[in-house]
Design an enzyme around this catalytic site. Structure first.
Site, PDB file in Angstrom:
ATOM      1  N   SER A 216      -2.821  -4.178  -5.969  1.00 45.31           N
ATOM      2  CA  SER A 216      -1.749  -4.076  -4.969  1.00 45.31           C
ATOM      3  C   SER A 216      -0.521  -3.427  -5.600  1.00 45.31           C
ATOM      4  O   SER A 216      -0.624  -2.827  -6.682  1.00 45.31           O
ATOM      5  CB  SER A 216      -1.430  -5.458  -4.416  1.00 45.31           C
ATOM      6  OG  SER A 216      -0.586  -5.352  -3.294  1.00 45.31           O
ATOM      7  N   ASN A 217       0.616  -3.519  -4.978  1.00 45.33           N
ATOM      8  CA  ASN A 217       1.842  -2.941  -5.552  1.00 45.33           C
ATOM      9  C   ASN A 217       3.033  -3.840  -5.249  1.00 45.33           C
ATOM     10  O   ASN A 217       2.879  -4.882  -4.613  1.00 45.33           O
ATOM     11  CB  ASN A 217       2.057  -1.521  -5.024  1.00 45.33           C
ATOM     12  CG  ASN A 217       2.166  -1.505  -3.514  1.00 45.33           C
ATOM     13  OD1 ASN A 217       3.072  -2.082  -2.941  1.00 45.33           O
ATOM     14  ND2 ASN A 217       1.192  -0.871  -2.861  1.00 45.33           N
TER      15      ASN A 217
END
Ligand code: CTP
Length: 412
Positions: A216-217
């Site tokens: 993810s980020n």
């Protein structure tokens, strides 16, 4: 505390005027008089401290209704839960003056007297007219409470600059009752985006590796949520496609929760053809694992020594084909060559605007509450200085809405 705008049309409102304990409480008397003169129905609720500044009898005579005071929380012997019936009765609750203490109570969901309990039980527009000394207004704690309330769709009118009760001059005076009346009346006017549909995608996406791990980020979703809130405040019907974030839904927004880029693409594809304005503020993962394991990858298997990835669909780049008439806005998170990358992304993805922000800076961007951006359009590049994400969202929606209005004016 929800919909920041009322259905246009019905002109006479039921307004519950809350008065908390500051010297400006005497101006609440004039506010009640103006509201009644305008044809609105008024009831009043006083905090204990307000009773020291203004008498219940004055407000009772002007409003034509008994005044709710602290003891009404226990009921009046009729068996009715008066804070619930008062909240159900009101179209709008307006608290004038709203002291620092009362603002703090509302921001934190306290229900320790009749007024705060009624506000907590209320699901409509809440208007606050703050009044306090400038030093108090500028305190970080007060700013944080005010920001929290704004995020929930509460309307704040003022405070104004002028002489204060202490003899000092500065920000903190309650605005005049006529301005509060205009704000209450304004809740019924259709906003500049009335009748328009706005689609916003926000937050990160998660690309699963196995049932417990994902890629993810750092996107928090704050910017996209603030944009949805600003669109609704301008009268738009807003759909918010949200990646996994821990943010409450902005009032009045239709929210679709998604996890992966693929789910986000599907949700956006459904809503896009009806949208007049589309803003892709989401940090969509560019890559996902080529396969997702159905059981947890064990260390002993050595299965995470390398991960094979494949590209996800570029949602933004596919929007023009499914929403040819919409104004389409993308975001560009860059660490180098901000503007030249933004310009080529705008052309490459065939969108109207790219909102470019520099994610290499620690004081703006991903997880913070502030941002500074340049909006790159076809023939304009507009810089928006560092400001809170909520304030910036309002400027951005106004900026890109102008293109929407221009487009609608053009002959078909
Ligand atoms: N975007 C998208 N779908 C993707 C990736 C990005 O719709 N699979 C959108 C984002 O929501 C954003 C814009 O494209 O509005 C720009 O995203 P960004 O990651 O900055 O640019 P990329 O096109 O992915 O290029 P790069 O990562 O090479 O900078």
């Amino acid at each position: 505390m929800s919909s920041p705008r009322l259905e246009p049309g019905s002109s006479a409102l039921r307004v519950l005027v809350g008065v908390s304990g500051g010297i400006a409480a005497y101006k609440a008397v004039e506010l009640v008089r103006l509201l009644k003169k305008e044809g609105h129905s008024v009831r009043c609720a006083l905090t204990r401290a307000a009773g020291a500044f203004v008498t219940p009898l004055t407000l009772e005579v002007l409003s034509g209704h008994r005044v709710y005071q602290e003891e009404y929380l226990a009921g009046d012997g009729s068996g009715e839960e008066l804070h619930i019936t008062a909240a159900e009765w009101a179209d709008v609750i307006c608290v004038a003056p709203a002291t620092a203490h009362t603002i703090a109570r509302f921001a934190n969901g306290l229900a320790d007297d009749f007024l705060s309990t009624t506000v907590l039980a209320f699901d409509g527009p809440l208007v606050l007219a703050p009044a306090m000394h400038s030093i108090m207004w500028r305190q970080e704690s007060v700013s944080a409470n005010v920001a929290r309330l704004r995020e929930r769709g509460v309307t704040l009118v003022g405070p104004a600059v002028g002489p204060l009760a202490s003899g000092d001059v500065g920000i903190g005076r309650m605005v005049e009752p006529a301005e509060i009346l205009a704000t209450i009346n304004g809740l019924q006017e259709p906003g500049p985006l009335a009748g328009r549909r706005v689609l916003i995608a926000a937050g990160p996406t998660r690309e699963a590796l196995d049932p417990v791990r994902f890629i993810s980020n750092r996107s928090s979703g704050k910017m996209g949520f603030a944009l949805a809130r600003a669109a609704v405040a301008r009268g738009a019907a807003a759909t918010l496609v949200a990646g996994p974030v821990s943010l409450p839904s902005p009032p009045g927004v239709e929210r679709v929760d998604v996890t992966s880029a693929e789910e986000m693409a599907a949700a956006v594809r459904i809503a896009a053809p009806q949208a007049d304005l589309i803003v892709m503020a989401a940090a969509v993962a560019d890559f996902k694992p080529t396969s997702v394991r159905t059981s947890k990858i064990k260390k002993s298997e050595g299965g995470l020594d390398s991960i094979e990835l494949e590209r996800t669909e570029d949602i933004l780049a596919g929007l023009r084909a499914i929403a040819p008439k919409a104004v389409i806005v993308g975001f560009a998170a860059e660490t180098d060559d901000l503007l030249s990358n933004a310009r080529s992304k705008r052309v490459g993805k065939d969108v109207d605007f790219i909102v470019a922000n520099d994610v290499s800076r620690a004081d703006i961007g991903f997880e913070g509450d502030h941002n500074e951006v340049t909006v790159v359009g076809g023939d304009t590049e507009t810089r928006f200085e560092r400001q809170s994400k909520s304030a910036l969202a309002e400027r951005l929606i106004d900026h890109v809405s102008r293109a929407l209005v221009d487009r609608e004016r053009q002959p078909a």
